[in-house]
Write a protein that holds these residues in place. Structure first.
Motif, PDB file in Angstrom:
ATOM      1  N   ALA A  47       0.826  -1.206   0.000  1.00 19.74           N
ATOM      2  CA  ALA A  47       0.000   0.000   0.000  1.00 19.74           C
ATOM      3  C   ALA A  47       0.863   1.260   0.000  1.00 19.74           C
ATOM      4  CB  ALA A  47      -0.935  -0.020   1.212  1.00 19.74           C
ATOM      5  N   ARG A  48       1.941   1.258   0.782  1.00 20.41           N
ATOM      6  CA  ARG A  48       2.829   2.426   0.822  1.00 20.41           C
ATOM      7  C   ARG A  48       3.469   2.662  -0.543  1.00 20.41           C
ATOM      8  NH1 ARG A  48       4.393   0.072   5.841  1.00 20.41           N
ATOM      9  NH2 ARG A  48       6.289  -0.787   4.890  1.00 20.41           N
ATOM     10  N   THR A  49       3.841   1.584  -1.212  1.00 16.31           N
ATOM     11  CA  THR A  49       4.461   1.713  -2.532  1.00 16.31           C
ATOM     12  C   THR A  49       3.494   2.328  -3.530  1.00 16.31           C
ATOM     13  OG1 THR A  49       5.864  -0.210  -2.120  1.00 16.31           O
ATOM     14  CG2 THR A  49       5.535   0.431  -4.414  1.00 16.31           C
ATOM     15  N   ARG A  69       0.974   4.240  -2.882  1.00 16.62           N
ATOM     16  CA  ARG A  69       0.711   5.648  -2.543  1.00 16.62           C
ATOM     17  C   ARG A  69       1.796   6.558  -3.115  1.00 16.62           C
ATOM     18  NH1 ARG A  69      -0.569   3.336   2.788  1.00 16.62           N
ATOM     19  NH2 ARG A  69      -2.840   3.322   3.019  1.00 16.62           N
ATOM     20  N   ARG A  70       3.013   6.046  -3.173  1.00 12.56           N
ATOM     21  CA  ARG A  70       4.096   6.851  -3.731  1.00 12.56           C
ATOM     22  C   ARG A  70       4.046   6.913  -5.254  1.00 12.56           C
ATOM     23  NH1 ARG A  70       7.330   3.986   0.085  1.00 12.56           N
ATOM     24  NH2 ARG A  70       8.209   2.739  -1.620  1.00 12.56           N
ATOM     25  N   PRO A 119      -2.796  10.566  -7.954  1.00 11.43           N
ATOM     26  CA  PRO A 119      -4.210  10.646  -7.592  1.00 11.43           C
ATOM     27  C   PRO A 119      -5.096  11.141  -8.729  1.00 11.43           C
ATOM     28  CG  PRO A 119      -2.845  11.519  -5.830  1.00 11.43           C
ATOM     29  CD  PRO A 119      -1.940  11.288  -6.995  1.00 11.43           C
ATOM     30  N   THR A 129      -6.644   5.692  -5.498  1.00 10.49           N
ATOM     31  CA  THR A 129      -6.229   6.575  -4.402  1.00 10.49           C
ATOM     32  C   THR A 129      -7.230   6.529  -3.259  1.00 10.49           C
ATOM     33  OG1 THR A 129      -5.077   8.052  -5.939  1.00 10.49           O
ATOM     34  CG2 THR A 129      -5.679   8.956  -3.783  1.00 10.49           C
ATOM     35  N   ARG A 130      -8.531   6.584  -3.605  1.00 13.17           N
ATOM     36  CA  ARG A 130      -9.559   6.503  -2.553  1.00 13.17           C
ATOM     37  C   ARG A 130      -9.458   5.177  -1.801  1.00 13.17           C
ATOM     38  NH1 ARG A 130     -12.632   9.001  -6.641  1.00 13.17           N
ATOM     39  NH2 ARG A 130     -13.541   6.990  -7.282  1.00 13.17           N
ATOM     40  N   LEU A 132      -6.756   3.346  -1.393  1.00 13.68           N
ATOM     41  CA  LEU A 132      -5.557   3.374  -0.562  1.00 13.68           C
ATOM     42  C   LEU A 132      -5.789   4.178   0.711  1.00 13.68           C
ATOM     43  CD1 LEU A 132      -2.868   3.912  -3.343  1.00 13.68           C
ATOM     44  CD2 LEU A 132      -3.149   1.867  -1.937  1.00 13.68           C
ATOM     45  N   HIS A 133      -6.487   5.307   0.593  1.00  9.73           N
ATOM     46  CA  HIS A 133      -6.744   6.144   1.766  1.00  9.73           C
ATOM     47  C   HIS A 133      -7.708   5.483   2.739  1.00  9.73           C
ATOM     48  CE1 HIS A 133      -4.285   9.491   0.728  1.00  9.73           C
ATOM     49  NE2 HIS A 133      -4.979   9.826  -0.366  1.00  9.73           N
ATOM     50  N   ASP A 193      -4.125  -2.095   3.850  1.00  7.93           N
ATOM     51  CA  ASP A 193      -3.079  -2.168   4.866  1.00  7.93           C
ATOM     52  C   ASP A 193      -3.199  -3.419   5.726  1.00  7.93           C
ATOM     53  OD1 ASP A 193      -1.873   0.276   4.185  1.00  7.93           O
ATOM     54  OD2 ASP A 193      -3.429   1.374   5.256  1.00  7.93           O
TER      55      ASP A 193
END
Length: 286
Positions: free
Chosen positions: A230-232, A234-235, A239, A246-247, A249-250, A255
């Motif tokens: 998930a962190r990967t 997001r980078r 968006p 993106t939604r 992931l947020h 996670d």
């Protein structure tokens, strides 16, 4: 010639004779201990062997090597090291015999695969009690099939050789068809539902096994693997270009590693919901 050398020479000559018999039969396997080739039924050799319709020698000493021993050794090897480890030479080595000795029983690795699949799959669960709801019966069948795959992950890598044609595979098919009796669906729809559910079970098992392999290779717990993924994203995911991702992931759902049983249950329930709609409408395969 010494007795030991004579015995080894006899075994080599027997192997050469078996090889010639296989060649004359167009690749079909002979019966145990060099018996008659094939059962005369025009079935593939593996299917003949699985149903026990091959001709077997009625006289002579009981052979020390049997088809069951060969298949059992191959299954043990696949369970320990994966399907890629299975070869005629490797199985022969495990049994302490020459490779050509195996060709008296199986004509090729593809035939051995069929027999391994039959042995590892085993018999299906007992039929549910009379009056059991079709949905409950079919769900129990799917869960039982899933257990077989997860107990023998190498089964997921066996190439598809054709429709179910060995005793245990036909018995599993029978159980699914019986589960759908009384639904009012025509035969075409019943067959389509069976294929749909069995395909889902196998696909879920493949995905679960592949993800488990990734986690095992990382030496990290599943939660950390998913959080890192998930962190990967997001980078990397813009968006504006990937707003839906993106939604997601947020929201944080990626996670946390979900329990495989929960994912399987969710998917199976949705499939059965769809089948229920088909049953309610008296639908057909078309």
């Amino acid at each position: 010639m010494a007795d030991g050398e004579s015995g080894r020479e006899g075994e080599r000559e027997g192997d050469r004779g078996a090889a010639r018999a296989v060649g004359r039969s167009g690749g079909r396997a002979g019966g145990p201990a060099g018996g008659p080739v094939g059962g005369g039924s025009f079935l593939p050799p593996a299917i003949e062997a699985a149903w026990g319709v091959r001709e077997r020698p009625s006289k002579g000493p009981r052979p020390s090597l049997t088809l069951d021993r060969i298949v059992g050794a191959a299954v043990s090897l696949a369970s320990a090291e994966g399907l890629d480890a299975v070869s005629m030479g490797r199985v022969a080595k495990e049994l302490g015999v020459s490779t050509m000795s195996l060709y008296r029983y199986v004509s090729a690795k593809s035939e051995l695969y069929v027999l391994m699949q039959e042995a590892a799959t085993g018999a299906p669960p007992e039929l549910p009690p009379p009056g059991t709801d079709w949905r409950e019966a079919l769900a129990a069948w799917a869960w039982a099939m899933r257990e077989v795959y997860h107990r023998n992950l190498w089964l997921l890598r066996v190439p598809v050789a054709g429709p179910p044609a060995t005793p245990n595979m036909v018995a599993w098919w029978e159980r699914a068809l019986v589960a759908l009796e009384g639904t009012g669906l025509d035969d075409g729809a019943v067959l389509s539902v069976t294929l749909l559910v069995s395909g889902y079970v196998k696909n879920e098992a493949v995905l679960t096994a592949d993800l488990a392999a990734v986690v095992a290779a990382s030496d990290d717990p599943p939660e950390e693997v998913m959080a890192r993924y998930a962190r990967t994203l997001r980078r990397l995911a813009d968006p504006e270009e990937y707003p839906a991702v993106t939604r997601m992931l947020h929201s944080g759902v990626l996670d946390v590693a979900d329990e495989p049983e929960g994912e399987f249950r969710f998917g199976l329930d949705r499939i059965l919901d769809g089948v229920a709609v088909l049953v309610a409408g008296g639908g057909t395969a078309s």
